[in-house]
Write an enzyme that holds these catalytic residues in place. Structure first.
Site, PDB file in Angstrom:
ATOM      1  CG  LEU A   1      -0.148  34.283   6.623  1.00 29.39           C
ATOM      2  CD1 LEU A   1      -0.578  35.718   6.873  1.00 29.39           C
ATOM      3  CD2 LEU A   1      -1.073  33.624   5.620  1.00 29.39           C
TER       4      LEU A   1
ATOM      5  CG  ASP B   1      14.067  44.539   3.238  1.00 22.24           C
ATOM      6  OD1 ASP B   1      14.749  44.422   2.197  1.00 22.24           O
ATOM      7  OD2 ASP B   1      13.641  43.560   3.886  1.00 22.24           O
TER       8      ASP B   1
END
Length: 753
Positions: free
Chosen positions: A437, A556
């Site tokens: 993915l 993040d």
């Protein structure tokens, strides 16, 4: 030849003739016996459509009024509001199709349209099958389908030339499609065109939206587009080849419930099948070995397998029909099961024992046992080594620590599942490349299908730091307990591999970054959707920062770590860099980690991670949503390369609306844009203490929903397609506008409550 031998020969010939005659009579009798499919005295056909019970033509011939078929003068079978029936099967119904359309002239004006098409199946035994797809055909067209329970899907078909599409492929270029949920009873469709076909009018002036059976529709490319005359062509082609498929069922009870009622529909030699639409109801089917109509008395008749397979095609010698099945047998003196695909019929050996064959057989069997024994021994040794290696990795990756934490955790971490390496290897087809993915700096994410058919995302780290194992286990335990609709759920982990693997829920519609920057088509990403996604993301981050047992800093936050599901709901993902902050501390000293363009400058210089670091990164995401610009771009000059600096300097110079996305200027009202811009600036303050908390950010964003007003372009008389002068107007000119409530522009101490 003697007289006795001739008599025997004639007897055998006569016997065979008699057997063949009886078989012929039996076959003809069987074939001539027709099986009834309707109630006595009821017609079974309307035109070329066969109508079996529980359906019926006319009053009194159907199970109830919901299954009644009307056969008009032209012999067209109809149900409901004159919907033509093309075919009836034991689970589905195919009916006539219709579609919405809109055509434009070269100036973009609408010259004809049929915008909404409705089929209501409430109070009927029918629902729309998942074999249908919602499809939009056109080169500048956006369509949506809505239904009950807040069901809403959108589809964007676009292309830039007549060559920018693939015939037979409905993948977004000229044609797009969306699956519908089970049990849908009604729907409505709407259409619009972002550019009113002005850029594609020379080869496509009309767009279409419709629901139909996916396997029967084949996109024809340019012949399906063309001018407004193509509406008739497209309608005739759709009507002739693409039906709408309906699921049907008896009532709304399950098989178990219906069996206790007086009007249970399944008759003798049949069984019940629960409907899988989620609406209840059931259907009937004849038992194996029977055929016919299971809804009629004596409707399921035994299949004579022996007669249907003449010349002993099922059995080697003798076939005997039984109710629902058949048996094979052998003549006297033979052994075996008599089946052609089994042992057959074996003739007895002569009286003398075959010692040579017996000895050869014993030798062959002994050799086979020897080979099998060696293979089995090698397999056991290899399996033993594999178990030892996996046990080593399990301990190395903190497996014993995780088990201990689970067993001693009073609150219970029962949702944490420790997957085996074999489970995840099978789920990803041995980590095949076509299951990837995405790739990151520290991990690869694979699409996996578990044994219970759940689709998951499996994150496999590239490297492992043994010094961080205890921290990794703590994160697994805490993340597994997170239960927030806007945080990607962690199902569990696998510790039997060289590197730990994490198993998350699968989110199908990609990242927010792809949608903002038109990597997946941005037709649906209007101002209201951007504001909703911002609120959902801020709410999730605020939840993480105030987590009861120990706050979590994501570290993040970026648009590529915000995923969108089938309903365009935001899901915060990728906690690989996240850190836990003890309740008695305000920061954690750690090595700098994050993504350039989103990284908090104070964290970068001081190496002190706080919850305000996430606020800065989220501010960059808000700037992306507001401007449509990338966080870092080499196409901009040095002063504008970093979006955060570019945004703040544009605010300071009163030219922020020169960089705001044009669509946002058209759709967002002035108060919302002003407040959003101020909020972004506050989040991007260089010092963390000057930034708001994520909880405050979430409250501010939620407050924007209540702000009403006209759009920037409408308030100042700008045409939708002419915004060039608008970009030269400074923001200060609006702060003195009597129609603008500039006092509501947010600042660090502003509290909307």
């Amino acid at each position: 030849m003697s007289l006795k031998q001739m008599s025997l020969l004639l007897y055998l010939i006569a016997f065979h003739v008699l057997i063949l005659t009886l078989a012929s009579v039996q076959t003809s009798t069987t074939n001539s016996t027709s099986i009834s499919i309707t109630k006595p005295g009821c017609p079974k056909q309307c035109g070329n459509v066969t109508v079996p019970y529980p359906f019926g033509i006319g009053s009194g011939c159907a199970y109830d009024s919901g299954f009644q078929i009307d056969c008009n003068i032209s012999e067209k079978p109809l149900i409901g509001n004159n919907l033509t029936v093309y075919d009836i099967s034991n689970a589905e119904l195919r009916i006539s199709n219709d579609f919405g359309w809109r055509c434009y002239d070269s100036t973009g004006a609408v010259i004809g349209e049929y915008m909404v098409f409705n089929i209501f199946l409430e109070s009927t035994p029918y629902s729309f099958s998942v074999l249908n797809r919602f499809m939009v055909v056109g080169c500048d067209d956006y369509g949506s389908i809505q239904g009950p329970n807040d069901f809403w899907y959108s589809c964007n078909a676009s292309c830039i030339s007549s060559r920018d599409m693939t015939k037979g492929a409905c993948m977004g270029k000229g044609c797009c499609q969306k699956q519908i949920p089970k049990g849908l009873k009604y729907y409505t469709t709407e259409m619009s065109s972002p550019g009113n076909h002005t850029d594609v009018w020379s080869f496509n002036s009309c767009g279409y939206a419709f629901l139909g059976e996916a396997d029967t529709f084949r996109f024809q490319g340019l012949p399906d587009l063309g001018d407004d005359l193509s509406v008739d062509y497209f309608f005739e082609r759709l009507k002739a080849t693409v039906p709408i498929v309906l699921d049907w069922a008896i009532g709304n009870l399950t098989c178990t419930q219906a069996l206790k009622t007086k009007d249970y529909a399944c008759t003798e030699n049949s069984y019940c099948i629960d409907s899988d639409t989620g609406l209840g109801g059931y259907r009937c089917s004849c038992n194996p070995g029977y055929h016919g109509n299971p809804y009629l008395n004596q409707g399921c008749q035994d299949i004579d397998e022996c007669a249907d397979h003449p010349n002993n095609s099922l059995c080697e010698k003798i076939c005997i029909n039984t109710p629902g099945s058949y048996n094979c047998s052998c003549p006297h003196g033979y052994t075996g099961d008599g089946k052609k695909d089994g042992r057959g019929c074996i003739a007895p050996y002569p009286d003398q024992f075959p010692w040579i064959k017996f000895s050869a057989g014993i030798g062959a069997v002994g050799f086979i046992f020897l080979v099998v024994g060696i293979i089995w021994l090698c397999f056991r040794i290899r399996k033993r080594k594999l178990i030892e290696v996996r046990e080593k990795f399990f301990q190395q990756n903190g497996g014993l620590l995780l088990k201990h934490r689970i067993s001693t955790n009073d609150s219970g971490v029962k949702a944490t599942k420790i997957f085996t390496a074999e489970e995840l290897k099978k789920a990803t087809n041995n980590y095949a490349n076509d299951r990837i993915l995405g790739r990151g700096g520290h991990a690869i994410v694979y699409r996996g299908v578990l044994s219970d058919n759940r689709i998951v995302a499996i994150k496999k780290s590239r490297i492992v730091d043994e010094s961080q194992i205890e921290q990794f286990i703590n994160e697994v335990l805490i993340l597994t307990q997170i239960n927030h609709r806007n945080v990607v759920r962690l199902f569990g982990c696998c510790l039997e591999d060289e590197v730990p693997l994490l198993v998350y829920e699968y989110i199908s519609e990609g990242t927010l970054y792809e949608h903002i920057h038109n990597l997946r088509g941005a037709g649906w990403l209007n101002w209201q959707n951007r504001l909703r996604i911002a609120i959902e993301t801020a709410t999730a981050l605020a939840y993480l920062h105030s987590f009861a047992s120990m706050p979590i800093i994501h570290r993040d936050v970026k648009s590529s770590n915000i995923l969108l599901d089938n309903f365009s709901t935001a899901k915060v993902a990728d906690f690989g860099a996240s850190r836990l902050i003890p309740l008695d501390k305000t920061h954690v000293d750690t090595l700098v980690q994050g993504t350039f363009g989103y990284l908090d400058p104070e964290y970068f210089f001081k190496s002190q991670l706080t919850d305000k670091s996430d606020v800065y990164s989220f501010g960059v995401v808000l700037a992306e949503l507001l401007t449509g610009l990338k966080p870092v771009s080499g196409d901009r000059n040095d002063e504008q390369k970093n979006l955060a600096d570019y945004f703040v300097s544009s605010m300071d110079d009163n030219r922020i609306f020169q960089i705001v996305d044009r669509r946002i200027l058209r759709e967002g009202n002035l108060e919302q844009l002003q407040q959003m811009a101020e909020l972004v600036k506050n989040c991007l303050q260089l010092h963390g203490e000057d930034r708001p908390t994520m909880k405050e950010v979430a409250i501010e964003l939620e407050g924007l929903r209540k702000v009403t007003g006209v759009s920037w372009s409408n308030q100042h008389g700008y045409e939708e397609n002419d915004l060039s002068d608008l970009y030269t107007v400074p923001i200060d000119s609006f702060k003195n506008n009597p129609n603008s409530d500039s006092s509501r522009i947010m600042h660090p101490t502003y509290n909307p409550s």
